[in-house]
Design a protein around this motif. Sequence first.
Motif, PDB file in Angstrom:
ATOM      1  N   SER A  68     -31.308  -8.347 -31.095  1.00 27.11           N
ATOM      2  CA  SER A  68     -31.186  -9.219 -31.826  1.00 27.11           C
ATOM      3  C   SER A  68     -30.007  -9.162 -32.738  1.00 27.11           C
ATOM      4  CB  SER A  68     -32.333  -9.939 -32.660  1.00 27.11           C
ATOM      5  OG  SER A  68     -33.229 -10.351 -31.319  1.00 27.11           O
ATOM      6  N   HIS A 114     -31.531 -17.790 -27.185  1.00 28.90           N
ATOM      7  CA  HIS A 114     -32.674 -18.320 -26.650  1.00 28.90           C
ATOM      8  C   HIS A 114     -33.838 -18.684 -27.754  1.00 28.90           C
ATOM      9  CE1 HIS A 114     -30.732 -17.944 -23.079  1.00 28.90           C
ATOM     10  NE2 HIS A 114     -30.784 -16.410 -22.919  1.00 28.90           N
ATOM     11  N   PHE A 115     -33.508 -18.406 -28.938  1.00 28.76           N
ATOM     12  CA  PHE A 115     -34.677 -18.237 -30.130  1.00 28.76           C
ATOM     13  C   PHE A 115     -34.057 -19.226 -31.342  1.00 28.76           C
ATOM     14  CE2 PHE A 115     -37.337 -15.455 -32.907  1.00 28.76           C
ATOM     15  CZ  PHE A 115     -38.256 -16.267 -32.815  1.00 28.76           C
ATOM     16  N   TYR A 206     -42.229 -19.360 -36.391  1.00 29.35           N
ATOM     17  CA  TYR A 206     -41.415 -18.472 -35.540  1.00 29.35           C
ATOM     18  C   TYR A 206     -41.943 -17.034 -35.596  1.00 29.35           C
ATOM     19  CZ  TYR A 206     -37.992 -22.368 -36.177  1.00 29.35           C
ATOM     20  OH  TYR A 206     -37.458 -23.681 -36.352  1.00 29.35           O
ATOM     21  N   CYS A 208     -41.813 -12.879 -33.703  1.00 31.54           N
ATOM     22  CA  CYS A 208     -41.454 -12.018 -32.886  1.00 31.54           C
ATOM     23  C   CYS A 208     -42.082 -10.708 -33.348  1.00 31.54           C
ATOM     24  CB  CYS A 208     -40.088 -11.920 -32.977  1.00 31.54           C
ATOM     25  SG  CYS A 208     -39.290 -10.596 -31.728  1.00 31.54           S
ATOM     26  N   HIS A 230     -42.465 -21.400 -32.302  1.00 30.39           N
ATOM     27  CA  HIS A 230     -41.275 -20.687 -31.513  1.00 30.39           C
ATOM     28  C   HIS A 230     -41.572 -19.382 -31.272  1.00 30.39           C
ATOM     29  CE1 HIS A 230     -39.272 -24.481 -32.113  1.00 30.39           C
ATOM     30  NE2 HIS A 230     -39.816 -24.619 -33.337  1.00 30.39           N
ATOM     31  N   GLU A 232     -40.077 -15.109 -29.439  1.00 32.09           N
ATOM     32  CA  GLU A 232     -39.467 -14.419 -28.659  1.00 32.09           C
ATOM     33  C   GLU A 232     -39.997 -12.816 -28.507  1.00 32.09           C
ATOM     34  OE1 GLU A 232     -34.701 -14.242 -28.056  1.00 32.09           O
ATOM     35  OE2 GLU A 232     -35.266 -12.851 -29.733  1.00 32.09           O
ATOM     36  N   HIS A 233     -40.092 -12.676 -27.233  1.00 32.75           N
ATOM     37  CA  HIS A 233     -40.467 -11.079 -27.013  1.00 32.75           C
ATOM     38  C   HIS A 233     -39.543 -10.021 -26.895  1.00 32.75           C
ATOM     39  CE1 HIS A 233     -44.637 -12.131 -25.364  1.00 32.75           C
ATOM     40  NE2 HIS A 233     -44.000 -13.168 -25.088  1.00 32.75           N
ATOM     41  N   CYS A 292     -34.449 -12.280 -21.018  1.00 35.30           N
ATOM     42  CA  CYS A 292     -32.947 -12.718 -21.543  1.00 35.30           C
ATOM     43  C   CYS A 292     -32.383 -13.949 -20.919  1.00 35.30           C
ATOM     44  CB  CYS A 292     -32.108 -11.715 -21.462  1.00 35.30           C
ATOM     45  SG  CYS A 292     -31.397 -11.661 -19.790  1.00 35.30           S
ATOM     46  N   ILE A 310     -39.396 -16.479 -21.387  1.00 34.38           N
ATOM     47  CA  ILE A 310     -38.308 -17.008 -22.059  1.00 34.38           C
ATOM     48  C   ILE A 310     -38.220 -18.570 -21.849  1.00 34.38           C
ATOM     49  CG2 ILE A 310     -36.547 -16.501 -20.275  1.00 34.38           C
ATOM     50  CD1 ILE A 310     -35.765 -16.104 -23.712  1.00 34.38           C
TER      51      ILE A 310
END
Length: 336
Positions: A68, A114-115, A206, A208, A230, A232-233, A292, A310
Motif C-alpha cells: 500500500s 480496491h480500498f 476502515y 486493515c 471497508h 483490506e487484508h 489484489c 477482495i
Amino acid sequence: METVLESEDVVEDIDAGTLNVRIKQIRYEGKGINSYELTSPTGKQLPPFDAGAHIDIHLKNGIIRQYSLCNCPAERHRYVIAVLKDENGRGGSRAVHEGLSAGDVVTISKPRNHFPLTLEARKAILIAGGIGVTPLKAMAHELEERGIDFEMHYCARSAEAAAFGPELDGMRRAGKLHYHFDNGAASNQLDIRKLLAQPTSGTHVYYCGPGGFMAACADAASHWPKGTVHFEHFKAPEQPKRAPAGTGHFGGCEVTIASTGQVIQLKPEQSLSDALNEAGVAVATSCCAGLCATCKVRYLGGEVEHNDFILSDEERQEYLTACVSRPTSKTLVLDL
Ligand code: FES
C-alpha cells in the motif's frame, strides 16, 4: 505537505501498466519496518493515486508483491511504501529488506485501488493493526487534506513496533490518532466492540491488519449499515478447509471464451488462471492469493466458489478472480 513538482510531465510507462522508479531513501520506521521512498529517475511527476491504493513491486527472482502507498495522495513527486520484514513469510518482505538499496531502480505497477475512501462520508473511523497501518495512514492524510473528520486507532505490539511516529505526531497531538500497545496499560487496550457499538449516520469504518484483528473488527462492525464498513487484508487469512480438487463439484470444467468460442479444459488440480494462460488466453496475475483483483474476470455463465478476499457480494455475481476462484459447474463462460 510536500512540495509538488512544477513539471506537468508524468514519468513514462514501460508498457501499459508499469514504470521504473528510483529508491530515493530507505528509512527505519519501527521494529522490523522500513519505508521506501520511490521517485521518478528523471524528476517527473508520478501517476496520481487515491488513499488506499497499492502498487506491485517487481523483485529479484520474479517475485511480485503488493504494498500500500502510505504517503499523502496529494504528493505527485513520490510514492512511499513501508514493509515489515516477515521471517516466516513467502520471501517478498525479505527480498525487499535484504535486496533493495537506496539508488536502485525498480519496476512497479501503476497504483490500483480496491480500498477507496468514501469522500461523501461525514466522518471516518480508521483502525490499524500492525503494518496494516499503511493504507490507513494515506487515508488519514487525505481526510486531513480534505477537512473530513476522522479518528484513527493504531494497535501495535509496542511503541517500538509502531511505524511513522514523528510523522504522525501532529495527528496524535491533535487528538486524531490514538495508540494502543499490546504491552501497554490495560486501560489503553482498544475495545473494538465498544468503539463500534453505535453506528453513527454518515460515519464509515476502515480497517486493515493481521487475521485475528480483521476477524475482531468484522465481528464488532457486523451490525453497521451495508456499505459503511471497508477493509483490506494484507495477507490471505486462514481459509476453512476446501474440498480437494477432483472431488464433489471440482472434477474439472469446460471453460468457454465468449469472444472466440475457444473451449479450454480446466483440470481438477489446475487454477483457472494457469489453465487460461497455458491455453494462450493471457490473464495477468499478481498476488495469486485472492487479494489484489489483478486477475478479475467477468463470467457470463456457470457457478463459482470464489475464495477471494477482495470482491464484494455484488461483484461476485458478475466477476471471479482467476487465481483462486473455482468453478462448481461443469461449464463456465468467461467474458474474455
Ligand atoms: S492475482 Fe491477485 S487476486 Fe488473483
